[in-house]
Design a protein around this motif. Structure first.
Motif, PDB file in Angstrom:
ATOM      1  N   PRO A 151       0.898  -1.247   0.043  1.00 26.27           N
ATOM      2  CA  PRO A 151      -0.123   0.097   0.214  1.00 26.27           C
ATOM      3  C   PRO A 151       0.753   1.357   0.060  1.00 26.27           C
ATOM      4  O   PRO A 151       1.723   1.440   0.956  1.00 26.27           O
ATOM      5  CB  PRO A 151      -0.718   0.006   1.300  1.00 26.27           C
ATOM      6  CG  PRO A 151      -1.006  -1.804   1.464  1.00 26.27           C
ATOM      7  CD  PRO A 151       0.331  -2.113   0.882  1.00 26.27           C
ATOM      8  N   GLY A 152       0.680   2.109  -0.875  1.00 21.21           N
ATOM      9  CA  GLY A 152       1.213   3.320  -1.074  1.00 21.21           C
ATOM     10  C   GLY A 152       2.580   3.320  -1.872  1.00 21.21           C
ATOM     11  O   GLY A 152       3.372   4.337  -2.382  1.00 21.21           O
ATOM     12  N   PHE A 153       2.981   1.916  -2.285  1.00 19.14           N
ATOM     13  CA  PHE A 153       4.459   1.867  -3.128  1.00 19.14           C
ATOM     14  C   PHE A 153       3.863   0.942  -4.231  1.00 19.14           C
ATOM     15  O   PHE A 153       3.321   0.169  -4.355  1.00 19.14           O
ATOM     16  CB  PHE A 153       5.309   1.097  -1.992  1.00 19.14           C
ATOM     17  CG  PHE A 153       5.786   1.772  -1.167  1.00 19.14           C
ATOM     18  CD1 PHE A 153       7.036   2.637  -1.164  1.00 19.14           C
ATOM     19  CD2 PHE A 153       5.166   1.922   0.171  1.00 19.14           C
ATOM     20  CE1 PHE A 153       7.424   3.176  -0.027  1.00 19.14           C
ATOM     21  CE2 PHE A 153       5.425   2.371   1.280  1.00 19.14           C
ATOM     22  CZ  PHE A 153       6.678   3.308   1.363  1.00 19.14           C
ATOM     23  N   THR A 154       4.872   1.582  -5.697  1.00 17.65           N
ATOM     24  CA  THR A 154       4.979   0.753  -6.553  1.00 17.65           C
ATOM     25  C   THR A 154       6.113  -0.170  -6.806  1.00 17.65           C
ATOM     26  O   THR A 154       7.364   0.455  -6.590  1.00 17.65           O
ATOM     27  CB  THR A 154       4.918   1.849  -7.815  1.00 17.65           C
ATOM     28  OG1 THR A 154       3.738   2.550  -7.734  1.00 17.65           O
ATOM     29  CG2 THR A 154       5.111   1.130  -9.159  1.00 17.65           C
ATOM     30  N   ARG A 155       5.916  -1.313  -7.202  1.00 19.16           N
ATOM     31  CA  ARG A 155       7.429  -2.127  -7.375  1.00 19.16           C
ATOM     32  C   ARG A 155       7.775  -1.755  -8.663  1.00 19.16           C
ATOM     33  O   ARG A 155       6.910  -1.803  -9.871  1.00 19.16           O
ATOM     34  CB  ARG A 155       6.926  -3.494  -7.146  1.00 19.16           C
ATOM     35  CG  ARG A 155       8.233  -4.433  -7.291  1.00 19.16           C
ATOM     36  CD  ARG A 155       7.788  -5.854  -7.024  1.00 19.16           C
ATOM     37  NE  ARG A 155       9.021  -6.497  -7.038  1.00 19.16           N
ATOM     38  CZ  ARG A 155       9.238  -7.673  -6.409  1.00 19.16           C
ATOM     39  NH1 ARG A 155       8.198  -8.280  -5.825  1.00 19.16           N
ATOM     40  NH2 ARG A 155      10.231  -8.529  -6.333  1.00 19.16           N
ATOM     41  N   HIS A 156       8.993  -1.223  -8.874  1.00 16.95           N
ATOM     42  CA  HIS A 156       9.878  -1.223 -10.195  1.00 16.95           C
ATOM     43  C   HIS A 156      10.519  -2.079 -10.565  1.00 16.95           C
ATOM     44  O   HIS A 156      11.561  -2.517  -9.635  1.00 16.95           O
ATOM     45  CB  HIS A 156      10.427   0.324 -10.192  1.00 16.95           C
ATOM     46  CG  HIS A 156       9.770   1.439  -9.522  1.00 16.95           C
ATOM     47  ND1 HIS A 156       8.951   2.298 -10.438  1.00 16.95           N
ATOM     48  CD2 HIS A 156       9.414   1.941  -8.365  1.00 16.95           C
ATOM     49  CE1 HIS A 156       8.464   3.312  -9.750  1.00 16.95           C
ATOM     50  NE2 HIS A 156       8.672   3.004  -8.532  1.00 16.95           N
TER      51      HIS A 156
END
Length: 141
Positions: free
Chosen positions: A126-131
């Motif tokens: 939640p709140g983070f994108t996996r790049h």
């Protein structure tokens, strides 16, 4: 037979499961040449300042962890760590490198260092994108 769950499963069993999955995967492929890779920077007092680790396998650098002491961030040490890992990987014959992060700032740094984003998973946490980013030195056949 008896089932165990959660905290009942010993750490040694967890590691045995991980090792067995990796071994099984490598048995399905041909030519695994996995080797750990790492570099670390220490200050004059012997305190760890920055470092990174991962592995090389199948002519690819996999960067698992890259860390810089919070008081030393912004000095370019993260880029230095990554360049050192890359240099080691190139000497091992790697053709490309793969790195992942949940931090937008880190993804921007990796892009600045020549990596291209090949995948995003929005709200991975939640709140983070996996790049997921890759840098290609030599195209694969």
């Amino acid at each position: 037979m008896r089932w165990c769950a959660d905290n009942e499963v010993p750490a040694a069993a967890l590691q045995a499961i991980r090792d067995a999955v990796v071994l099984h995967g490598r048995q399905q492929t041909q030519g695994s040449d996995a080797q750990d890779i790492a570099c670390a920077l220490y200050d004059d007092a012997g305190v760890l300042v920055a470092g990174g680790c991962g592995r090389t396998e199948f002519q690819r650098l996999y960067v698992d962890y890259l860390w810089v002491h919070p008081e030393r961030r912004g000095e370019g040490l993260g880029g230095d760590v990554l360049r050192r890992l890359e240099a080691q990987a190139l000497r091992r014959g790697c053709l490309d490198a793969l790195i992942e992060t949940l931090l937008d700032d880190a993804a921007a740094l990796y892009e600045h260092l020549g990596y291209a984003c090949i995948a995003h998973v929005h709200d991975f946490v939640p709140g983070f994108t996996r790049h997921t980013l890759m840098k290609v030195w030599r195209p694969r056949d």
